[in-house]
Write an enzyme that holds these catalytic residues in place. Structure first.
Site, PDB file in Angstrom:
ATOM      1  N   HIS A 237       0.896  -1.167   0.000  1.00  0.00           N
ATOM      2  CA  HIS A 237       0.000   0.000   0.000  1.00  0.00           C
ATOM      3  C   HIS A 237       0.927   1.207   0.000  1.00  0.00           C
ATOM      4  O   HIS A 237       1.767   1.343   0.897  1.00  0.00           O
ATOM      5  CB  HIS A 237      -0.905  -0.008   1.237  1.00  0.00           C
ATOM      6  CG  HIS A 237      -1.992   1.001   1.192  1.00  0.00           C
ATOM      7  ND1 HIS A 237      -2.970   1.083   2.162  1.00  0.00           N
ATOM      8  CD2 HIS A 237      -2.282   1.991   0.305  1.00  0.00           C
ATOM      9  CE1 HIS A 237      -3.813   2.064   1.866  1.00  0.00           C
ATOM     10  NE2 HIS A 237      -3.404   2.635   0.752  1.00  0.00           N
ATOM     11  N   LEU A 238       0.808   2.077  -0.984  1.00  0.00           N
ATOM     12  CA  LEU A 238       1.791   3.124  -1.228  1.00  0.00           C
ATOM     13  C   LEU A 238       2.103   3.931   0.033  1.00  0.00           C
ATOM     14  O   LEU A 238       1.203   4.502   0.658  1.00  0.00           O
ATOM     15  CB  LEU A 238       1.300   4.061  -2.332  1.00  0.00           C
ATOM     16  CG  LEU A 238       2.260   5.199  -2.714  1.00  0.00           C
ATOM     17  CD1 LEU A 238       3.607   4.669  -3.162  1.00  0.00           C
ATOM     18  CD2 LEU A 238       1.632   6.069  -3.796  1.00  0.00           C
ATOM     19  N   HIS A 239       3.389   3.993   0.381  1.00  0.00           N
ATOM     20  CA  HIS A 239       3.810   4.759   1.550  1.00  0.00           C
ATOM     21  C   HIS A 239       5.303   5.064   1.469  1.00  0.00           C
ATOM     22  O   HIS A 239       6.082   4.334   0.867  1.00  0.00           O
ATOM     23  CB  HIS A 239       3.516   4.003   2.851  1.00  0.00           C
ATOM     24  CG  HIS A 239       4.308   2.742   3.028  1.00  0.00           C
ATOM     25  ND1 HIS A 239       4.055   1.600   2.284  1.00  0.00           N
ATOM     26  CD2 HIS A 239       5.342   2.425   3.845  1.00  0.00           C
ATOM     27  CE1 HIS A 239       4.886   0.640   2.643  1.00  0.00           C
ATOM     28  NE2 HIS A 239       5.694   1.108   3.577  1.00  0.00           N
ATOM     29  N   PHE A 240       5.669   6.172   2.073  1.00  0.00           N
ATOM     30  CA  PHE A 240       7.058   6.544   2.317  1.00  0.00           C
ATOM     31  C   PHE A 240       7.274   6.517   3.824  1.00  0.00           C
ATOM     32  O   PHE A 240       6.338   6.653   4.603  1.00  0.00           O
ATOM     33  CB  PHE A 240       7.356   7.947   1.791  1.00  0.00           C
ATOM     34  CG  PHE A 240       7.228   8.094   0.303  1.00  0.00           C
ATOM     35  CD1 PHE A 240       8.340   8.059  -0.521  1.00  0.00           C
ATOM     36  CD2 PHE A 240       5.976   8.289  -0.291  1.00  0.00           C
ATOM     37  CE1 PHE A 240       8.219   8.199  -1.900  1.00  0.00           C
ATOM     38  CE2 PHE A 240       5.847   8.432  -1.666  1.00  0.00           C
ATOM     39  CZ  PHE A 240       6.974   8.378  -2.469  1.00  0.00           C
TER      40      PHE A 240
END
Length: 368
Positions: A237-240
């Site tokens: 799940h897109l994350h930085f």
């Protein structure tokens, strides 16, 4: 041949281990958990940090302390969550030392991250994988773990609102949440458009958002990192990630050699170099006529790697003005049985922080 490795997944949220019980359920009207899903978030209010549309434009307020407002706010809210007991351990009590040498690698003993759980299987031969709602994702996180929304204010000044309605009419909100298994002080997650359920895949818009966060922090000690699938990202799940460390990263001190680019690319003003005399290969991007120019060049490189199934890690440094890009092959070698048992026994996975020179060790014997 499908390549997999056995790993103990990092627990980034207190709701992560409960996710299996609710996997695949349809969103309900108000699930009662105050989560980040469709059932709760659209009707909620959360703090809002609105960042400047153009970081190069100075704030109308002349006080230099304003430059530190974002990072002081973030760290203050992070400490509030620590006081509430939301973290799995006290990372500020972890022993840390700088290893003698030219680059000053940083070693941390973090026995709290050594979880005695049965390892699960991770696929490491596919950088791009579709989002799977049945697995843990950030819509299942509780709102008490969120520090604030992070949105473009559209003006020349940044501002903070302690309570703001969630607007989902035009776009899903970006949120900043704590990592409950922190590597370092102030360890947080930047989750772009959380309700859109984007897989772990960089695009120009998401990367520019991360650069804006680094620019707002205005501190050389606050860096952001990104791990692709196959390069030790554990959640699709897109994350930085981001945290605050008051010493230079070794890679920031490494020598570089300029790479000259095609004329069309050079119009962006972005300078590209390669790392020299550093333990791993990597590219360094810096400069640019604007933050957007830098984001376009780096994200284009990331997209090329993704599309060609090459895992990679990214470090965003120097207030968003310098980016390190590392193609990654360790997990593939691990799956092929090409990594020594001595290294595997350390349980050190070389994700972005380790490759940049901040090595988190889980056993005292390794630390000593």
């Amino acid at each position: 041949m499908k390549l997999t490795i056995k790993r103990v997944p990092t627990v980034v949220s207190n709701y992560q281990e409960d996710a299996a019980a609710t996997a695949g359920e349809r969103p309900r009207a108000g699930c009662g958990r105050d989560c980040l899903g469709d059932c709760c978030l659209p009707d909620s209010k959360l703090p809002l940090y609105a960042f400047k549309a153009s970081p190069k434009k100075p704030s109308s307020q002349e006080d230099a302390s304003n430059d530190e407002f974002f990072v002081n706010l973030l760290l203050g809210l992070w400490e509030d969550r620590m006081a509430r007991g939301l973290f799995r351990y006290d990372v500020t009590a972890c022993e840390t030392k700088v290893i003698p040498g030219n680059l000053g690698f940083v070693a941390q003993l973090n026995e709290g991250r050594h979880l005695k759980k049965r390892p699960t299987e991770f696929r490491v031969d596919r950088v791009l994988q579709p989002f799977d709602a049945a697995k843990f994702n950030f819509t299942k996180v509780g709102q008490e773990e969120v520090l604030f929304q992070f949105e473009n204010g559209g003006g020349d000044d940044s501002f903070f609102v302690e309570s703001s309605p969630i607007s989902v009419a035009d776009r899903a909100p970006n949120v900043v949440a704590i990592n409950v298994s922190p590597i370092e002080y102030g360890h947080v997650l930047l989750i772009p458009r959380v309700l859109d359920r984007l897989p772990q895949r960089i695009d120009q818009e998401s990367f520019l958002l991360a650069l804006h966060m680094a620019a707002e922090a205005a501190s050389p000690y606050f860096r952001l990192g990104y791990n692709s699938l196959g390069a030790f990202a554990t959640i699709n799940h897109l994350h930085f990630q981001a945290y605050y460390l008051t010493v230079p990263f070794p890679v920031e001190k490494a020598a570089t050699k300029r790479i000259f680019l095609a004329e069309g690319t050079m119009n962006s003003g972005v300078k590209v170099s390669k790392l020299m005399n550093y333990p791993v290969r990597g590219l360094v991007f810096e400069g640019g006529n604007s933050l957007s120019d830098l984001a376009n060049v780096v994200s284009s490189a990331c997209i090329w790697l993704q599309d060609n199934n090459v895992p990679y890690n990214v470090l965003i440094s120097d207030c968003g003005k310098k980016i390190f890009l590392f193609p990654q092959c360790y997990a593939e070698k691990q799956a092929l049985g090409e990594v020594s048992q001595e290294l595997l026994d350390t349980q050190v996975n070389p994700a972005v922080w380790e490759i940049s020179g901040h090595i988190v060790l889980k056993r005292r014997s390794d630390y000593e």
